[in-house]
Write a protein that holds these residues in place. Structure first.
Motif, PDB file in Angstrom:
ATOM      1  N   GLU A 177       0.865  -1.172   0.000  1.00 51.04           N
ATOM      2  CA  GLU A 177       0.000   0.000   0.000  1.00 51.04           C
ATOM      3  C   GLU A 177       0.908   1.231   0.000  1.00 51.04           C
ATOM      4  OE1 GLU A 177      -3.183   0.396  -0.205  1.00 51.04           O
ATOM      5  OE2 GLU A 177      -3.823  -1.705  -0.129  1.00 51.04           O
ATOM      6  N   SER A 230       0.922   3.983   2.716  1.00 44.54           N
ATOM      7  CA  SER A 230       1.566   3.764   4.010  1.00 44.54           C
ATOM      8  C   SER A 230       3.053   4.065   3.952  1.00 44.54           C
ATOM      9  CB  SER A 230       1.339   2.317   4.470  1.00 44.54           C
ATOM     10  OG  SER A 230       1.914   1.396   3.554  1.00 44.54           O
ATOM     11  N   HIS A 236       9.833   1.064   5.506  1.00 41.14           N
ATOM     12  CA  HIS A 236       8.556   0.365   5.627  1.00 41.14           C
ATOM     13  C   HIS A 236       8.764  -1.127   5.878  1.00 41.14           C
ATOM     14  CE1 HIS A 236       4.400  -0.817   4.743  1.00 41.14           C
ATOM     15  NE2 HIS A 236       4.890  -1.706   3.889  1.00 41.14           N
TER      16      HIS A 236
END
Length: 256
Positions: A23, A26, A230
């Motif tokens: 995603e 994010s 991330h």
């Protein structure tokens, strides 16, 4: 971000984990505190690294005939290459990427998907395109990974410089290019087993030097950028947008 080399006998060849689709929203919210590392050319690297600037060789508009990365990425790539078994080298295909090249790749893949799926919605087209090419962005708070110098595309090659079989070609935008693709299949043919093992080797030698992998691309690895933060569970990234040092910029800074 210097890391030490790893002895080849310690390489982990366990199955590659399957990770859910990314995603991007994010990722773009992760803070960036740029450490100021310079971009350096991978052609400076000694053996066992080889450099083949794929996009320039393909004649893509705006592509440069060199693979630049941040200095920390350069050193980590050298450490990864030195940890490979004898007779296998790391082949660097792309690093820092001009925004124009990022835009060209995104637009070209978008048009190809639209050609095959003329009834797809705009959201569907953007989702499928960004699976393999991130949205072109020079936003200081959310740059495309390759614009930071922290993203790199690599593969493995033999002692003659020929790429090993990884199951798909570099930049082949199909599900089989997902890093864990062969881990999810049933019985594998001998060529598929070899491709799976080659992916495992690449994945783990890169991971051992701190890189993270983009799950949709077996060739794409990150260090220091927002994707790295991330997937690596870091609070912030240390590489933001970067620009090449040019003689024009240098003269403008230093001539009074």
């Amino acid at each position: 971000m210097h890391t030490s080399s790893t002895d080849s006998s310690s390489i982990n060849l366990a199955p590659i984990p399957s990770i859910s689709a990314l995603e991007w929203s994010s990722v773009s919210h992760i803070a960036i505190q740029d450490c100021g590392e310079r971009l350096v050319p991978m052609s400076l690297a000694p053996s066992p690294i080889k450099v083949f600037p794929a996009y320039a060789r393909l004649g893509i508009p705006g592509a440069i005939p060199e693979c630049f990365v941040r200095e920390g990425v350069y050193r980590a790539l050298l450490a990864a290459a030195r940890s490979l078994p004898q007779g296998i080298s790391l082949l660097v295909l792309d690093g820092w990427r001009p925004w124009r090249v990022q835009q060209y790749l995104f637009d070209t893949l978008y048009e190809a998907i639209l050609y095959h799926h003329p009834n797809a919605t705009e959201d569907e087209l953007l989702t499928r395109t960004s699976e393999f090419v991130s949205f072109p962005s020079r936003d200081p708070s959310a740059p495309s990974p390759h614009l930071t110098g922290g993203a790199v595309d690599v593969t493995l090659c033999d002692s003659d410089g020929l790429p090993l079989d990884m199951g798909t070609l570099f930049d082949e935008a199909i599900p089989a290019s997902h890093t864990a693709h062969f881990e999810l299949l049933g019985e594998l043919s001998p060529p598929q087993q070899q491709a799976r093992d080659n992916r495992r080797l690449l994945y783990h030698v890169m991971q051992q030097q701190g890189f993270t992998n983009l799950p949709s691309e077996w060739w794409h690895f990150d260090l220091g950028d927002q994707l790295w933060a991330h997937y690596g569970g870091h609070n912030q990234a240390c590489y933001g947008p970067a620009e090449l040092e040019t003689i024009e910029n240098r003269w403008r800074r230093h001539i009074s």
